[in-house]
Design an enzyme around this catalytic site. Sequence first.
Site, PDB file in Angstrom:
ATOM      1  N   GLY A   1      40.167  29.073  48.732  1.00  0.00           N
ATOM      2  CA  GLY A   1      41.409  28.511  49.119  1.00  0.00           C
ATOM      3  C   GLY A   1      41.150  27.117  48.574  1.00  0.00           C
ATOM      4  O   GLY A   1      40.494  27.220  47.425  1.00  0.00           O
ATOM      5  N   GLU A   2      41.372  26.298  49.160  1.00  0.00           N
ATOM      6  CA  GLU A   2      40.909  24.703  48.629  1.00  0.00           C
ATOM      7  C   GLU A   2      39.882  24.019  49.639  1.00  0.00           C
ATOM      8  O   GLU A   2      40.499  23.773  50.948  1.00  0.00           O
ATOM      9  CB  GLU A   2      42.247  23.808  48.692  1.00  0.00           C
ATOM     10  CG  GLU A   2      42.097  22.524  47.810  1.00  0.00           C
ATOM     11  CD  GLU A   2      41.521  22.789  46.424  1.00  0.00           C
ATOM     12  OE1 GLU A   2      41.987  23.646  45.892  1.00  0.00           O
ATOM     13  OE2 GLU A   2      40.850  21.848  46.064  1.00  0.00           O
ATOM     14  N   SER A   3      38.782  24.007  49.230  1.00  0.00           N
ATOM     15  CA  SER A   3      37.700  23.453  50.016  1.00  0.00           C
ATOM     16  C   SER A   3      37.811  22.241  50.623  1.00  0.00           C
ATOM     17  O   SER A   3      37.487  22.194  52.035  1.00  0.00           O
ATOM     18  CB  SER A   3      36.356  23.708  49.573  1.00  0.00           C
ATOM     19  OG  SER A   3      36.289  22.912  48.453  1.00  0.00           O
TER      20      SER A   3
ATOM     21  N   ARG B   1      32.088  22.460  41.710  1.00  0.00           N
ATOM     22  CA  ARG B   1      33.446  22.951  42.142  1.00  0.00           C
ATOM     23  C   ARG B   1      34.230  22.814  40.543  1.00  0.00           C
ATOM     24  O   ARG B   1      34.038  22.205  39.808  1.00  0.00           O
ATOM     25  CB  ARG B   1      34.192  22.040  43.143  1.00  0.00           C
ATOM     26  CG  ARG B   1      33.861  21.913  44.354  1.00  0.00           C
ATOM     27  CD  ARG B   1      34.628  21.016  45.300  1.00  0.00           C
ATOM     28  NE  ARG B   1      36.017  21.464  45.316  1.00  0.00           N
ATOM     29  CZ  ARG B   1      37.107  20.803  45.345  1.00  0.00           C
ATOM     30  NH1 ARG B   1      36.992  19.224  45.270  1.00  0.00           N
ATOM     31  NH2 ARG B   1      38.422  21.034  45.259  1.00  0.00           N
TER      32      ARG B   1
ATOM     33  N   ILE C   1      38.622  32.855  40.569  1.00  0.00           N
ATOM     34  CA  ILE C   1      39.960  31.902  40.583  1.00  0.00           C
ATOM     35  C   ILE C   1      39.449  30.460  40.812  1.00  0.00           C
ATOM     36  O   ILE C   1      39.037  29.967  41.599  1.00  0.00           O
ATOM     37  CB  ILE C   1      40.948  31.959  41.690  1.00  0.00           C
ATOM     38  CG1 ILE C   1      41.381  33.586  41.555  1.00  0.00           C
ATOM     39  CG2 ILE C   1      42.310  31.103  41.432  1.00  0.00           C
ATOM     40  CD1 ILE C   1      42.182  34.325  42.491  1.00  0.00           C
ATOM     41  N   ARG C   2      39.294  29.680  39.732  1.00  0.00           N
ATOM     42  CA  ARG C   2      38.760  28.331  39.814  1.00  0.00           C
ATOM     43  C   ARG C   2      37.807  28.073  40.591  1.00  0.00           C
ATOM     44  O   ARG C   2      37.455  27.380  41.501  1.00  0.00           O
ATOM     45  CB  ARG C   2      39.934  27.150  40.134  1.00  0.00           C
ATOM     46  CG  ARG C   2      41.264  27.137  39.143  1.00  0.00           C
ATOM     47  CD  ARG C   2      42.157  26.093  39.774  1.00  0.00           C
ATOM     48  NE  ARG C   2      41.560  24.923  39.868  1.00  0.00           N
ATOM     49  CZ  ARG C   2      41.821  23.831  40.754  1.00  0.00           C
ATOM     50  NH1 ARG C   2      42.770  24.099  41.740  1.00  0.00           N
ATOM     51  NH2 ARG C   2      41.236  22.681  40.715  1.00  0.00           N
TER      52      ARG C   2
ATOM     53  N   HIS D   1      36.446  36.527  44.400  1.00  0.00           N
ATOM     54  CA  HIS D   1      37.392  36.976  45.619  1.00  0.00           C
ATOM     55  C   HIS D   1      37.110  38.291  45.683  1.00  0.00           C
ATOM     56  O   HIS D   1      38.065  39.179  45.126  1.00  0.00           O
ATOM     57  CB  HIS D   1      38.571  36.651  45.100  1.00  0.00           C
ATOM     58  CG  HIS D   1      39.083  34.997  45.517  1.00  0.00           C
ATOM     59  ND1 HIS D   1      39.642  34.724  46.398  1.00  0.00           N
ATOM     60  CD2 HIS D   1      39.019  34.216  44.751  1.00  0.00           C
ATOM     61  CE1 HIS D   1      39.930  33.486  46.561  1.00  0.00           C
ATOM     62  NE2 HIS D   1      39.432  32.871  45.428  1.00  0.00           N
TER      63      HIS D   1
ATOM     64  N   CYS E   1      34.390  31.973  47.499  1.00  0.00           N
ATOM     65  CA  CYS E   1      34.899  30.904  46.845  1.00  0.00           C
ATOM     66  C   CYS E   1      34.753  29.575  47.346  1.00  0.00           C
ATOM     67  O   CYS E   1      33.785  29.054  47.468  1.00  0.00           O
ATOM     68  CB  CYS E   1      36.171  31.168  46.247  1.00  0.00           C
ATOM     69  SG  CYS E   1      36.777  30.556  44.778  1.00  0.00           S
TER      70      CYS E   1
ATOM     71  N   GLU F   1      37.992  39.954  48.024  1.00  0.00           N
ATOM     72  CA  GLU F   1      39.194  40.654  48.880  1.00  0.00           C
ATOM     73  C   GLU F   1      40.191  41.140  48.053  1.00  0.00           C
ATOM     74  O   GLU F   1      41.159  41.769  48.331  1.00  0.00           O
ATOM     75  CB  GLU F   1      39.617  39.833  49.884  1.00  0.00           C
ATOM     76  CG  GLU F   1      40.346  38.652  49.483  1.00  0.00           C
ATOM     77  CD  GLU F   1      39.609  37.607  48.895  1.00  0.00           C
ATOM     78  OE1 GLU F   1      38.508  37.616  48.565  1.00  0.00           O
ATOM     79  OE2 GLU F   1      40.081  36.595  48.411  1.00  0.00           O
TER      80      GLU F   1
HETATM   81  N1  GLN Z   1      38.574  25.337  43.627  1.00  0.00           N
HETATM   82  C1  GLN Z   1      38.553  25.575  44.763  1.00  0.00           C
HETATM   83  C2  GLN Z   1      37.631  24.447  45.524  1.00  0.00           C
HETATM   84  O1  GLN Z   1      37.260  23.626  44.925  1.00  0.00           O
HETATM   85  C3  GLN Z   1      38.032  27.096  45.168  1.00  0.00           C
HETATM   86  C4  GLN Z   1      38.923  28.099  44.729  1.00  0.00           C
HETATM   87  C5  GLN Z   1      39.119  29.401  45.351  1.00  0.00           C
HETATM   88  O2  GLN Z   1      38.647  29.309  46.523  1.00  0.00           O
HETATM   89  N2  GLN Z   1      39.607  30.293  44.575  1.00  0.00           N
HETATM   90  O3  GLN Z   1      37.846  24.561  46.666  1.00  0.00           O
END
Ligand code: GLN
Length: 193
Positions: free
Chosen positions: A47-49, A114, A141-142, A177, A79, A179
């Site tokens: 997600g977005e940390s 990140r 993913i990113r 990921h 992630c 999952e």
């Molecule tokens: N870019 C996200 C972050 O810095 C991590 C991306 C992800 O969990 N798929 O939190």
Amino acid sequence: MTTAILALQGAFAEHGAMLDALGEPWFELRSAADADRGFDRLVLPGGESTVQGKLLREEGLLEPLGCRIRAGMPVLGTCAGLILLARSVVGRGPDGALAEGPGTFSTLGVAVKRNAYGRQLGSFHASAPLDGGAVVPMSFIRAPRIIDRAPDVRCLAEVDGWPVAVQQGSQIAVAFHPELDGDPSIHELFLGL
Ligand code: GLN
């Protein structure tokens, strides 16, 4: 055994589906009251940390979950979950400049950068052997890059020469990921801790 899946933000639902397929009981952990329920393991999803870190603080979850992780409760960070566990995080601040700071739980002896695989074109697939065994598919993913690790952090898999799955004691963390690809290997490893 019961697994708590942190469900404040991000890709938590898919972890539940994976644990269902493996017959592992689980529940979604959202509040300090949830943290009082009995559980033996914890999943920190992607997600977005930064958002997850803020919500962990606001919900009063940082301390109780951090205590349990430090006490040896098995944890799987994927992630953003890896970023939450990392001892040191390099990322861009609001001014756009790169800055290094402490992690959120700071329990895993790695430094991560990140969004190290690019902003727009940051998603890709790869595959690599897990712990010298079967090859597992990996969706990035990113994703954060593990740029340094303590001597007792074991590399379980690498892509392009960079560690993408690591283990230190009862903590397993992956930059991708697991999952999303229907391959249960990482979750099986976690449930075997
Ligand atoms: N870019 C996200 C972050 O810095 C991590 C991306 C992800 O969990 N798929 O939190």
